[in-house]
Design an enzyme around this catalytic site. Sequence first.
Site, mmCIF file in Angstrom:
data_model
loop_
_atom_site.group_PDB
_atom_site.id
_atom_site.type_symbol
_atom_site.label_atom_id
_atom_site.label_comp_id
_atom_site.label_asym_id
_atom_site.label_seq_id
_atom_site.Cartn_x
_atom_site.Cartn_y
_atom_site.Cartn_z
ATOM 1 N N SER A 1 -34.171 -26.338 8.319
ATOM 2 C CA SER A 1 -33.296 -27.473 8.598
ATOM 3 C C SER A 1 -34.109 -28.768 8.637
ATOM 4 O O SER A 1 -34.771 -29.116 7.667
ATOM 5 C CB SER A 1 -32.542 -27.215 9.907
ATOM 6 O OG SER A 1 -31.501 -28.134 10.085
ATOM 7 N N ASP B 1 -23.288 -22.453 4.602
ATOM 8 C CA ASP B 1 -23.924 -23.385 5.547
ATOM 9 C C ASP B 1 -23.029 -24.613 5.682
ATOM 10 O O ASP B 1 -22.845 -25.363 4.731
ATOM 11 C CB ASP B 1 -25.305 -23.772 5.017
ATOM 12 C CG ASP B 1 -26.127 -24.561 6.040
ATOM 13 O OD1 ASP B 1 -25.530 -25.237 6.897
ATOM 14 O OD2 ASP B 1 -27.363 -24.498 5.964
ATOM 15 N N HIS C 1 -25.888 -21.504 8.862
ATOM 16 C CA HIS C 1 -27.049 -22.394 8.909
ATOM 17 C C HIS C 1 -28.252 -21.763 9.604
ATOM 18 O O HIS C 1 -29.399 -22.064 9.265
ATOM 19 C CB HIS C 1 -26.659 -23.691 9.630
ATOM 20 C CG HIS C 1 -27.735 -24.739 9.624
ATOM 21 N ND1 HIS C 1 -28.192 -25.338 8.473
ATOM 22 C CD2 HIS C 1 -28.468 -25.274 10.645
ATOM 23 C CE1 HIS C 1 -29.143 -26.214 8.772
ATOM 24 N NE2 HIS C 1 -29.335 -26.190 10.075
#
Length: 364
Positions: free
Chosen positions: A212, A299, A337
């Site tokens: 991320s 995601d 995610h």
Amino acid sequence: MRHREVASDSSSLRGERSRRVAAEKQSQEKTPPDSPMRRWLHPSRVVRRCAWLHALLLCVYVCIPFVVKSFPAIQAKIVFQNSVGLPLGNLSRPSEFNLSSSRAFFVPSTDGVLLGAWYIPAHGFSSADFPSSRPIVLYLHGNTGHRGGSHRVELYRVASLHGFDVVAFDYRGYGDSSNVSPSEDGVVADAVSVFEWISARSTSAIHMWGHSLGSGIATKTARLLSERGTPPRSLVLEAPFNNLREAARAHPLAKLYGLFPCFDWFFVSPLEASGLRFTSDEHVVHVKAPVTILHAKDDWIIPYSLGVKLYESARGRPASSGPVKLLLVDGEHGHGHKYLVRSAELSQLLRELASASRAGGGEE
């Protein structure tokens, strides 16, 4: 006889009427016509209150962009979210996070900053073994929380099972690291410091893994290390974005203002005014190491389309920099995610990295 029946009927009617009147009187005594509850629930008052509430929400909605524009530092707080210290636990005791064979330590960074870190040895080995010749995963986490997040610990454990030592740390302002406000240059300096700290103690292959927001930090760090002639053995980018500008536009919270006039001027420009760019699509071109991009199609925080854009940028590197691989995981698995660690693709990637490390002399 008829008189008696009529009298009886009339008396029963009077009795019923009296009971009804008494019941109504009792009801009125319990809830007076002018009671606060009746006034509160009066239709006209309810309508007025709803109108005021809508006006207030509209006012807040319109004011937020102006506040963000006027105080760019707010954007840094939104991006890093380092004040969220969850999950709870003593970071000096990795065992509290189900990492019984690990140890905690601190790594010095720039500006006198100390970074809290963990060493998680490969499965079956002791934390006293460090440094070893086993390959190392240097993990750079995303925003929110600290290195003890459950999905992060899950990745350490899976990497350990595949024969990797893992070093995980918190950037400045996170976890038990020095309480200094993070910035793009600051967190990148932290990542460089940890990489160099490991390199000074071990000749093992170091695979830099960013998730991320950590993917943006890892990519810029890998570029700086490549320019110094000390790149990581490989760069793994899990759920990455191509640059912070596009990530901000695609974020779920941004959809609240998708139709707001001058969205970029209000929300994106303050990011750059705060020195936050994380232009991974520019940095990845200069990374002299194999690059793997791993993204789930479901995601909803960072759309996989941004990972694909980053992949296209990485393909523009010279062939001598190493191969570039894109692994897209079907959304039907529900990894989203955070939980690509549970995907077959990630396990296969770890096996390939371990094999490449052995071939390069990076394992016992």
